[in-house]
Design a protein around this motif. Structure first.
Motif, PDB file in Angstrom:
ATOM      1  N   ASN A  27      -5.386  16.678   6.225  1.00 52.71           N
ATOM      2  CA  ASN A  27      -4.857  16.001   5.041  1.00 52.71           C
ATOM      3  C   ASN A  27      -5.619  14.701   4.809  1.00 52.71           C
ATOM      4  O   ASN A  27      -5.869  13.954   5.747  1.00 52.71           O
ATOM      5  CB  ASN A  27      -3.366  15.702   5.262  1.00 52.71           C
ATOM      6  N   ALA A  29      -4.868  11.583   3.995  1.00 49.43           N
ATOM      7  CA  ALA A  29      -3.620  10.814   3.959  1.00 49.43           C
ATOM      8  C   ALA A  29      -3.897   9.341   3.647  1.00 49.43           C
ATOM      9  O   ALA A  29      -5.036   8.941   3.407  1.00 49.43           O
ATOM     10  CB  ALA A  29      -2.918  10.956   5.312  1.00 49.43           C
ATOM     11  N   ASN A  30      -2.834   8.548   3.664  1.00 49.07           N
ATOM     12  CA  ASN A  30      -2.958   7.091   3.549  1.00 49.07           C
ATOM     13  C   ASN A  30      -2.412   6.446   4.819  1.00 49.07           C
ATOM     14  O   ASN A  30      -1.736   7.112   5.609  1.00 49.07           O
ATOM     15  CB  ASN A  30      -2.242   6.584   2.292  1.00 49.07           C
ATOM     16  N   LEU A  33       1.084   6.975   5.893  1.00 49.24           N
ATOM     17  CA  LEU A  33       1.494   8.387   5.976  1.00 49.24           C
ATOM     18  C   LEU A  33       2.623   8.707   4.983  1.00 49.24           C
ATOM     19  O   LEU A  33       3.489   9.531   5.254  1.00 49.24           O
ATOM     20  CB  LEU A  33       1.908   8.772   7.412  1.00 49.24           C
ATOM     21  N   GLY A  35       3.492  10.504   1.670  1.00 50.78           N
ATOM     22  CA  GLY A  35       2.876  11.520   0.812  1.00 50.78           C
ATOM     23  C   GLY A  35       2.420  10.861  -0.491  1.00 50.78           C
ATOM     24  O   GLY A  35       3.123  10.018  -1.026  1.00 50.78           O
ATOM     25  N   ASP A  40      -2.811  15.199  -0.435  1.00 52.74           N
ATOM     26  CA  ASP A  40      -1.624  14.728   0.275  1.00 52.74           C
ATOM     27  C   ASP A  40      -0.349  15.261  -0.392  1.00 52.74           C
ATOM     28  O   ASP A  40       0.534  15.824   0.276  1.00 52.74           O
ATOM     29  CB  ASP A  40      -1.649  13.193   0.234  1.00 52.74           C
ATOM     30  N   HIS A  44       2.296  18.055   1.221  1.00 50.53           N
ATOM     31  CA  HIS A  44       3.718  17.738   1.426  1.00 50.53           C
ATOM     32  C   HIS A  44       4.621  18.643   0.578  1.00 50.53           C
ATOM     33  O   HIS A  44       5.667  19.086   1.046  1.00 50.53           O
ATOM     34  CB  HIS A  44       3.986  16.263   1.127  1.00 50.53           C
ATOM     35  N   CYS A  55       5.906  12.404   9.958  1.00 48.61           N
ATOM     36  CA  CYS A  55       5.123  11.243   9.503  1.00 48.61           C
ATOM     37  C   CYS A  55       5.943   9.966   9.649  1.00 48.61           C
ATOM     38  O   CYS A  55       5.426   8.932  10.071  1.00 48.61           O
ATOM     39  CB  CYS A  55       4.680  11.417   8.048  1.00 48.61           C
ATOM     40  N   HIS A  85      -3.556  14.590   9.897  1.00 52.54           N
ATOM     41  CA  HIS A  85      -3.608  13.588   8.832  1.00 52.54           C
ATOM     42  C   HIS A  85      -4.684  12.579   9.203  1.00 52.54           C
ATOM     43  O   HIS A  85      -4.602  11.948  10.264  1.00 52.54           O
ATOM     44  CB  HIS A  85      -2.272  12.861   8.702  1.00 52.54           C
TER      45      HIS A  85
END
Ligand code: ADP
Length: 184
Positions: A27, A29-30, A33, A35, A40, A44, A55, A85
């Motif tokens: 993923n 992600a950021n 975490l 979504g 992303d 999710h 997460c 992630h």
């Protein structure tokens, strides 16, 4: 396009990361975490609430996931058993270590997959959506990092797949792979 690299099948294809029948999908992600959009959001949505719950636990225990690192959760309702992630860098013009951070995101995802004895995994094009990393530059970094990891870790995986959303992105990754294969 597919090639064998040190005992691992490396495949580049156009498609949706959510649909992949592999042991783990990666993923984009950021750090929190949470979504988000893009890959992303799709992961999710398709994977259900179990992913977000894990997460949240990682966020509470470790504060999330720093840029360039990777964490693992269940795949929830996805076909994939796990989600790795990772957080790519936000493109800020290229002078802020973006190249190295993107390479780390790929490298640490591969390292985590290998540690967990995951045999097949699928990557999206990390950082090239909302995070604005130029796709050709990102593709070269992705292909060089994967080649380097696979060469150092023979037969680490059965298959590593890159799932590109658009024909343009697929072309960029194919070009980058050919370039990387041509250099020793
Ligand atoms: P980032 O925030 O790391 O830039 P994004 O999710 O915004 O991540 O975008 C990363 C890349 O993934 C973009 O090239 C985007 O077109 C592509 N993408 C978006 N949704 C999907 C999907 N479901 N499967 C595969 N690739 C996707």
């Amino acid at each position: 396009m597919e090639v064998h690299l040190a005992g691992t099948l490396l495949k580049l294809l156009q498609g949706d990361i959510v649909e992949q029948e592999v042991e783990a999908v990666v993923n984009a992600a950021n750090t929190g975490l949470w979504g988000g959009g893009g890959v992303d959001g799709a992961i999710h949505r398709a994977g259900g609430t179990k992913i977000a719950e894990e997460c949240r636990r990682i966020r509470e225990e470790r504060g999330g996931c720093p840029v360039g690192e990777a964490v693992i959760t269940t795949g929830g309702k996805l076909k994939a058993r796990y989600v790795i992630h990772t957080v790519g860098p936000i493109w800020r013009g290229g002078q802020g270590g973006e190249d190295e951070l993107l390479a780390s995101a790929y490298y640490n995802s591969l390292k985590l997959a290998k540690e967990r004895e995951i045999k097949s995994l699928a990557f999206p094009s990390i950082s090239t959506g909302a995070y604005g990393f130029p796709v050709e530059r990102a593709a070269r970094i992705a292909m060089a990092t994967v080649k380097d990891f696979l060469t150092r870790n023979p037969a680490a995986f059965e298959e590593v797949r890159f799932v590109l959303f658009s024909p343009e992105a697929l072309k960029a990754y194919e070009g980058a792979l050919m370039e990387v294969l041509a250099t020793a």
